[in-house]
Design a protein around this motif. Structure first.
Motif, PDB file in Angstrom:
ATOM      1  N   ARG A   1      -9.064  -6.246  -4.203  1.00 56.96           N
ATOM      2  CA  ARG A   1      -7.922  -6.096  -5.092  1.00 56.96           C
ATOM      3  C   ARG A   1      -7.788  -7.303  -6.004  1.00 56.96           C
ATOM      4  O   ARG A   1      -7.875  -8.450  -5.557  1.00 56.96           O
ATOM      5  CB  ARG A   1      -6.621  -5.990  -4.296  1.00 56.96           C
ATOM      6  N   VAL A   2      -7.544  -7.052  -7.259  1.00 60.23           N
ATOM      7  CA  VAL A   2      -7.225  -8.134  -8.185  1.00 60.23           C
ATOM      8  C   VAL A   2      -5.944  -8.815  -7.709  1.00 60.23           C
ATOM      9  O   VAL A   2      -4.984  -8.157  -7.308  1.00 60.23           O
ATOM     10  CB  VAL A   2      -7.038  -7.586  -9.611  1.00 60.23           C
ATOM     11  N   GLY A   3      -5.947 -10.137  -7.718  1.00 61.80           N
ATOM     12  CA  GLY A   3      -4.773 -10.892  -7.337  1.00 61.80           C
ATOM     13  C   GLY A   3      -4.595 -11.071  -5.844  1.00 61.80           C
ATOM     14  O   GLY A   3      -3.575 -11.595  -5.400  1.00 61.80           O
ATOM     15  N   ASP A   4      -5.566 -10.643  -5.064  1.00 59.13           N
ATOM     16  CA  ASP A   4      -5.458 -10.747  -3.610  1.00 59.13           C
ATOM     17  C   ASP A   4      -6.479 -11.711  -3.038  1.00 59.13           C
ATOM     18  O   ASP A   4      -6.930 -11.556  -1.911  1.00 59.13           O
ATOM     19  CB  ASP A   4      -5.634  -9.366  -2.971  1.00 59.13           C
TER      20      ASP A   4
ATOM     21  N   GLU B   1      -2.857   8.754  -3.530  1.00 54.93           N
ATOM     22  CA  GLU B   1      -2.473   7.461  -4.096  1.00 54.93           C
ATOM     23  C   GLU B   1      -1.313   6.872  -3.306  1.00 54.93           C
ATOM     24  O   GLU B   1      -0.384   7.589  -2.929  1.00 54.93           O
ATOM     25  CB  GLU B   1      -2.056   7.626  -5.554  1.00 54.93           C
ATOM     26  N   TYR B   2      -1.381   5.553  -3.044  1.00 55.04           N
ATOM     27  CA  TYR B   2      -0.276   4.796  -2.464  1.00 55.04           C
ATOM     28  C   TYR B   2       0.029   3.612  -3.367  1.00 55.04           C
ATOM     29  O   TYR B   2      -0.885   3.019  -3.964  1.00 55.04           O
ATOM     30  CB  TYR B   2      -0.630   4.257  -1.074  1.00 55.04           C
ATOM     31  N   THR B   3       1.297   3.253  -3.455  1.00 53.11           N
ATOM     32  CA  THR B   3       1.680   2.014  -4.118  1.00 53.11           C
ATOM     33  C   THR B   3       1.629   0.890  -3.097  1.00 53.11           C
ATOM     34  O   THR B   3       2.055   1.061  -1.944  1.00 53.11           O
ATOM     35  CB  THR B   3       3.094   2.127  -4.709  1.00 53.11           C
ATOM     36  N   MET B   4       1.094  -0.260  -3.498  1.00 55.05           N
ATOM     37  CA  MET B   4       0.959  -1.388  -2.594  1.00 55.05           C
ATOM     38  C   MET B   4       2.268  -2.161  -2.493  1.00 55.05           C
ATOM     39  O   MET B   4       2.953  -2.399  -3.502  1.00 55.05           O
ATOM     40  CB  MET B   4      -0.161  -2.308  -3.050  1.00 55.05           C
ATOM     41  N   ASN B   5       2.617  -2.530  -1.288  1.00 48.21           N
ATOM     42  CA  ASN B   5       3.736  -3.413  -1.014  1.00 48.21           C
ATOM     43  C   ASN B   5       3.147  -4.680  -0.418  1.00 48.21           C
ATOM     44  O   ASN B   5       2.845  -4.734   0.766  1.00 48.21           O
ATOM     45  CB  ASN B   5       4.708  -2.759  -0.040  1.00 48.21           C
TER      46      ASN B   5
ATOM     47  N   ASN C   1       0.168  -6.616   0.590  1.00 48.63           N
ATOM     48  CA  ASN C   1      -1.187  -6.147   0.856  1.00 48.63           C
ATOM     49  C   ASN C   1      -1.201  -4.933   1.793  1.00 48.63           C
ATOM     50  O   ASN C   1      -2.219  -4.633   2.414  1.00 48.63           O
ATOM     51  CB  ASN C   1      -2.049  -7.274   1.430  1.00 48.63           C
ATOM     52  N   VAL C   2      -0.082  -4.218   1.865  1.00 50.29           N
ATOM     53  CA  VAL C   2       0.020  -3.024   2.695  1.00 50.29           C
ATOM     54  C   VAL C   2       0.392  -1.832   1.828  1.00 50.29           C
ATOM     55  O   VAL C   2       1.234  -1.939   0.925  1.00 50.29           O
ATOM     56  CB  VAL C   2       1.076  -3.227   3.804  1.00 50.29           C
ATOM     57  N   ALA C   3      -0.232  -0.690   2.114  1.00 50.68           N
ATOM     58  CA  ALA C   3       0.115   0.532   1.389  1.00 50.68           C
ATOM     59  C   ALA C   3       1.467   1.040   1.862  1.00 50.68           C
ATOM     60  O   ALA C   3       1.709   1.171   3.066  1.00 50.68           O
ATOM     61  CB  ALA C   3      -0.951   1.590   1.615  1.00 50.68           C
ATOM     62  N   ASN C   4       2.359   1.327   0.921  1.00 47.31           N
ATOM     63  CA  ASN C   4       3.685   1.844   1.239  1.00 47.31           C
ATOM     64  C   ASN C   4       3.574   3.354   1.481  1.00 47.31           C
ATOM     65  O   ASN C   4       3.387   4.137   0.542  1.00 47.31           O
ATOM     66  CB  ASN C   4       4.643   1.547   0.091  1.00 47.31           C
ATOM     67  N   LEU C   5       3.709   3.761   2.743  1.00 51.62           N
ATOM     68  CA  LEU C   5       3.526   5.164   3.091  1.00 51.62           C
ATOM     69  C   LEU C   5       4.526   6.077   2.395  1.00 51.62           C
ATOM     70  O   LEU C   5       4.236   7.253   2.139  1.00 51.62           O
ATOM     71  CB  LEU C   5       3.614   5.342   4.604  1.00 51.62           C
ATOM     72  N   ALA C   6       5.705   5.555   2.082  1.00 53.49           N
ATOM     73  CA  ALA C   6       6.737   6.359   1.430  1.00 53.49           C
ATOM     74  C   ALA C   6       6.363   6.748   0.011  1.00 53.49           C
ATOM     75  O   ALA C   6       6.966   7.661  -0.572  1.00 53.49           O
ATOM     76  CB  ALA C   6       8.071   5.615   1.442  1.00 53.49           C
ATOM     77  N   THR C   7       5.372   6.066  -0.555  1.00 53.10           N
ATOM     78  CA  THR C   7       4.967   6.343  -1.938  1.00 53.10           C
ATOM     79  C   THR C   7       3.788   7.309  -2.006  1.00 53.10           C
ATOM     80  O   THR C   7       3.242   7.543  -3.093  1.00 53.10           O
ATOM     81  CB  THR C   7       4.593   5.048  -2.656  1.00 53.10           C
TER      82      THR C   7
ATOM     83  N   ASN D   1      -5.249  -3.090 -11.788  1.00 53.71           N
ATOM     84  CA  ASN D   1      -4.226  -4.135 -11.675  1.00 53.71           C
ATOM     85  C   ASN D   1      -3.828  -4.394 -10.221  1.00 53.71           C
ATOM     86  O   ASN D   1      -2.954  -5.226  -9.943  1.00 53.71           O
ATOM     87  CB  ASN D   1      -2.987  -3.782 -12.497  1.00 53.71           C
ATOM     88  N   GLY D   2      -4.435  -3.683  -9.274  1.00 54.79           N
ATOM     89  CA  GLY D   2      -4.220  -3.927  -7.864  1.00 54.79           C
ATOM     90  C   GLY D   2      -2.956  -3.341  -7.272  1.00 54.79           C
ATOM     91  O   GLY D   2      -2.669  -3.544  -6.091  1.00 54.79           O
ATOM     92  N   THR D   3      -2.188  -2.589  -8.042  1.00 54.82           N
ATOM     93  CA  THR D   3      -0.903  -2.084  -7.540  1.00 54.82           C
ATOM     94  C   THR D   3      -1.021  -0.753  -6.803  1.00 54.82           C
ATOM     95  O   THR D   3      -0.109  -0.377  -6.065  1.00 54.82           O
ATOM     96  CB  THR D   3       0.094  -1.912  -8.693  1.00 54.82           C
TER      97      THR D   3
END
Length: 383
Positions: free
Chosen positions: A60-63, A128-132, A134-140, A109-111
């Motif tokens: 991931r970019v930025g990680d 697709e998941y949105t990252m929170n 460095n963890v994928a937000n399951l709610a997304t 963009n790593g999001t």
């Protein structure tokens, strides 16, 4: 059915070791000059262990230099300094044989995290998941594609690539069985046996949009998501980060494994399956009009059984290797490199390196190459 759990390839490589940069005097000039394989001597270094059936690698970019590793059973592990440090995603999947979590990619963009997996019924899901952090937000969770795949457990494809165009490229197998039982490869009405290209941004009431430059846009009776077709099981494929050329490792049937190559901007290509296998007719099938032969073919007489497509090396530390495409086979584990010019192989070399039961390759943020083994080890190419 041959190849056991390999038909697509086993349950199942970036510079980042995880960011390692090795300074070599004069290497920048040497590395960015055209490859000279006889003078290239990369070595293989184990950089991580303790994983279970790793099938995909991503950064991931930025990680920082952390590596994300998809395990077939439905986990995305985060690896740093050679060790698993946390888990970015746990999801239920239909696992076993060639099913499970098969593909992993991040938006540029790593999001966003994108995964490709088979569910309990065998159907293919691209989610697709949105990252929170460095963890994928399951709610997304947002499913982009659901591809029916219930007849057979094998030939799921499963690779995901985010291109420089921010579009999502997806490889899908022919649906399984032997010899393309479902007749998917040459059928433009279905998504099986293809490489697809979509824009993951929703539009027109759908979770994704069709890029207007896709080859079959507005063609009646044809799925507009299709980017290339006539494939058996494109388990791993890649886009050259320098020039956007496409490289596909298509797992063969009983005789040949193939690497398909298309220059940047070329799409709508029919690779011939199930009427062609390698350079030969399959079951005495006639070559489809306009179909293209692979760049190279590996015979099963050499011990190969399931090709593992890799990447073109665009790092800056291995002299005489810049521009070489690296690939392997899960049965031999041998790493090989080729250089193409004008769609023809001009150099080829057995690198005399082995990754036991190779499952996948990955490319770090700096262009370095990694390879994963079903044994749970990750290796990196070094000067």
């Amino acid at each position: 059915m041959r190849k056991r759990w390999i038909g697509c390839v086993p349950a199942v490589i970036g510079l980042g070791v995880f960011g390692l940069a090795v300074a070599i005097p004069g290497s920048a000039t040497a590395a960015t000059s055209p490859a000279n394989l006889p003078l290239a001597h990369p070595r293989l270094v184990q950089v991580a262990t303790g994983l279970t059936n790793p099938v995909a690698l991503a950064w991931r970019v930025g990680d920082g230099a952390r590596m994300y590793v998809a395990e077939q059973a439905g986990h995305v592990r985060i690896v740093s300094q050679g060790h698993i440090v946390s888990t970015a995603l746990n999801i239920p999947v239909g696992s076993g044989n060639e099913r499970g979590l098969l593909g992993l990619a991040f938006s540029r963009n790593g999001t966003k995290m994108y995964v490709d997996y088979t569910d309990a019924t065998g159907d293919i899901n691209v989610v697709e998941y949105t990252m929170n952090g460095n963890v994928a937000n399951l709610a997304t969770r947002r499913r982009l594609l659901l591809i029916p795949h219930r007849a057979f457990a094998n030939h799921n494809g499963g690779d995901l690539v985010i291109g420089a165009d921010n579009l999502l490229y997806i490889s899908v197998g022919d649906g399984g069985g032997a010899g393309d039982t479902l007749h998917s490869g040459q059928n433009l009405k279905v998504l099986l046996g293809k490489v697809l290209r979509i824009d993951p941004q929703p539009g027109a009431g759908k979770p994704y949009t069709i890029p207007p430059t896709n080859p079959f846009v507005n063609r009646a009776g044809v799925r507009p998501e299709i980017y290339m077709w006539g494939l058996r099981n494109p388990w791993r494929f890649s886009l050259d980060r320098l020039n956007r050329d496409t490289w596909i490792g298509d797992v063969g049937q009983d005789a040949f494994e193939e690497i398909d190559y298309a220059a940047a901007g070329q799409s709508g290509i029919n690779w011939g399956w199930n009427l062609r296998e390698g350079f030969q007719p399959f079951n005495r099938g006639a070559r489809p009009p306009g179909a293209r032969d692979p760049l190279l073919v590996r015979s099963h007489n050499t011990g190969d059984c399931a090709i593992i497509g890799g990447y073109v090396y665009r790092g800056s530390t291995i002299p005489n290797f810049y521009g070489a495409y690296v690939f392997s086979d899960t049965c031999t584990g041998e790493l090989r490199a080729v250089v193409q010019q004008g769609g023809h192989v001009t150099q080829s070399k057995d690198l005399a390196l082995k990754v036991p039961q190779t499952t996948t390759f990955g490319e770090g943020l700096g262009g370095g190459l990694y390879a994963a083994s079903r044994t749970g080890r990750i290796y990196a190419l070094f000067p």
